[in-house]
Scaffold this active site. Sequence first.
Site, PDB file in Angstrom:
ATOM      1  N   GLU A   1       0.846  -1.184   0.000  1.00 17.09           N
ATOM      2  CA  GLU A   1       0.000   0.000   0.000  1.00 17.09           C
ATOM      3  C   GLU A   1       0.891   1.247   0.000  1.00 17.09           C
ATOM      4  O   GLU A   1       0.466   2.336   0.338  1.00 17.09           O
ATOM      5  CB  GLU A   1      -0.953   0.015   1.201  1.00 17.09           C
ATOM      6  CG  GLU A   1      -0.296  -0.071   2.564  1.00 17.09           C
ATOM      7  CD  GLU A   1      -1.310   0.004   3.704  1.00 17.09           C
ATOM      8  OE1 GLU A   1      -1.697   1.119   4.056  1.00 17.09           O
ATOM      9  OE2 GLU A   1      -1.707  -1.052   4.228  1.00 17.09           O
TER      10      GLU A   1
ATOM     11  N   CYS B   1      -3.577  -4.115   4.499  1.00 22.39           N
ATOM     12  CA  CYS B   1      -2.683  -5.103   5.108  1.00 22.39           C
ATOM     13  C   CYS B   1      -2.977  -6.532   4.653  1.00 22.39           C
ATOM     14  O   CYS B   1      -2.272  -7.461   5.026  1.00 22.39           O
ATOM     15  CB  CYS B   1      -2.757  -5.016   6.631  1.00 22.39           C
ATOM     16  SG  CYS B   1      -2.356  -3.390   7.249  1.00 22.39           S
TER      17      CYS B   1
ATOM     18  N   HIS C   1      -2.050 -11.131  11.555  1.00 26.44           N
ATOM     19  CA  HIS C   1      -1.654  -9.763  11.191  1.00 26.44           C
ATOM     20  C   HIS C   1      -1.479  -8.971  12.488  1.00 26.44           C
ATOM     21  O   HIS C   1      -2.353  -8.995  13.358  1.00 26.44           O
ATOM     22  CB  HIS C   1      -2.738  -9.137  10.316  1.00 26.44           C
ATOM     23  CG  HIS C   1      -2.594  -7.655  10.179  1.00 26.44           C
ATOM     24  ND1 HIS C   1      -1.398  -7.069   9.834  1.00 26.44           N
ATOM     25  CD2 HIS C   1      -3.474  -6.639  10.366  1.00 26.44           C
ATOM     26  CE1 HIS C   1      -1.558  -5.756   9.800  1.00 26.44           C
ATOM     27  NE2 HIS C   1      -2.801  -5.471  10.126  1.00 26.44           N
TER      28      HIS C   1
END
Lengths: 84, 411
Positions: free
Chosen positions: B74, B106, B242
């Site tokens: 990103e 993400c 994550h």
Amino acid sequence: MTKEEIFALITRHAGEVIPRLEQHAFQWTDSLRALGANSIDRSEIVMMTLEAMELDIPLSETIRAENIGELAALLHGRQAGVQA
Amino acid sequence: MNVFAGTARVDVEKLAMHRGLDMTRFSNLLMKEKTVALPYEDPITFGVNAAKPLIDALSPEEKDRIEVVITCTESAFDFGKSMSTYFHNLLGLNRNCRLFELKNACYSGIAGLQTAINFILSDVSPGAKVLLVATDISRFMVEEGGEGLTEDWSFFEPSSGAGAVAALISEIPHVFQIDVGASGYYGYEVMDTCRPAPDKEAGDADLSLLSYLDCCEKAFLEYQKRVEGADLAGTFGYLAMHTPFGGMVKGAHRNIMRKIAKARPAEIEADFDRRVQPSLNYGQRVGNIMGASTLMAIASAIDHGDFSSSQRIGCFSYGSGCCSEFFSGVAGRDGQSKLRAQNIAAHLDRRYELTMQEYDELLVTNNTVKFGTRNVTLDPDFIPQARTTHGRPTLFLKEIKEFHREYDWVS
């Protein structure tokens, strides 16, 4: 559950997550954020309350509540068979 | 696979003290250090430095079989040209190769991983390999007189890192074997965190946390539906998720263990230490590296777990906006020794520790390489200690000439 019962659940859980709030005299207009609960604390308080209510709604829906009173009203409205 | 987490770091406890944050609240972050991208580092330098040891270990024949390069990010600096083209060139890959870039906050690293896996499984080019490069940097800039130092910012500044994970995906899994078809995905439109302008990160930290928690539960329930007999408490030796910051993973683990596994608080705590902590070690030292974060958590779990017998790792990826996925794979003793040969922990130790003064200067200096910079030459004398800190050739951005980025190996 009545709104008052839900309010009592939220404040009890707030005291469990943040022990210094145990003796706090909670008002309906109190904001958890203003009382020093960070985003993890707040999510924890909401999760514990949903679990106690046996209510399965997305946590992200509760973001709209600006204070404890609004949160109690929002959860109250989401119970099965309750007209919001 | 390999992790490259830059050349400079800050101690986040010192940073929190420097910012005057409430230290009791701060400890909930479970963060120790974070990587800070220097002006002459960009998503390309991170990605190439991560991929180089993997490529160098291949024979020329093996290297020629890399037929896809997927960049997951990103942090791209161009809306059209894909960073895969730079990776392809800087790593000297075969021109009969697909080059493209993927974005979904993400989640990008896992979107890329699954795309790569599907290419391999389709068997349209037997023996081919995919180079996956997940690379992201944060851009924190202090706006004078702005309201930057809010409570939310105080969580995100100490946790926003920079880093890349590179992985080769092939039909022979050396480190981590993905369980084919074992995936539960869950996504919907939500405005939690985003990068609405080239150099700005914005968002609602609260909404993002809640959405992450919701997705973790829903994605696992979908996984469980598709994988017969899957059990959150029993199927996975380790969990790798994550990691925006450790505290968020802890919250999500507590939520699913309570709701799905019906575990009691003391059991949950012990389970966290045993099954989750190994995956957090790198994240706690690098910070949130967005698209590469779940892959780094997997690397951390494999490096720090006990794989004397093969273990299944349950993995969860969440990308704001949002899309999420719970999937799994297996690692064993050989995979662990292969990964440990990359010496990721020693690499993290070697990063130069910035003083608070250097760090603050950097927030201003960061402004020099804005999105859309047409021409600039980077100053190699800025924090020069960082440039040689790894004791091996390291790629840095040298200049931007008519938008084209040119790089230098420094040793």
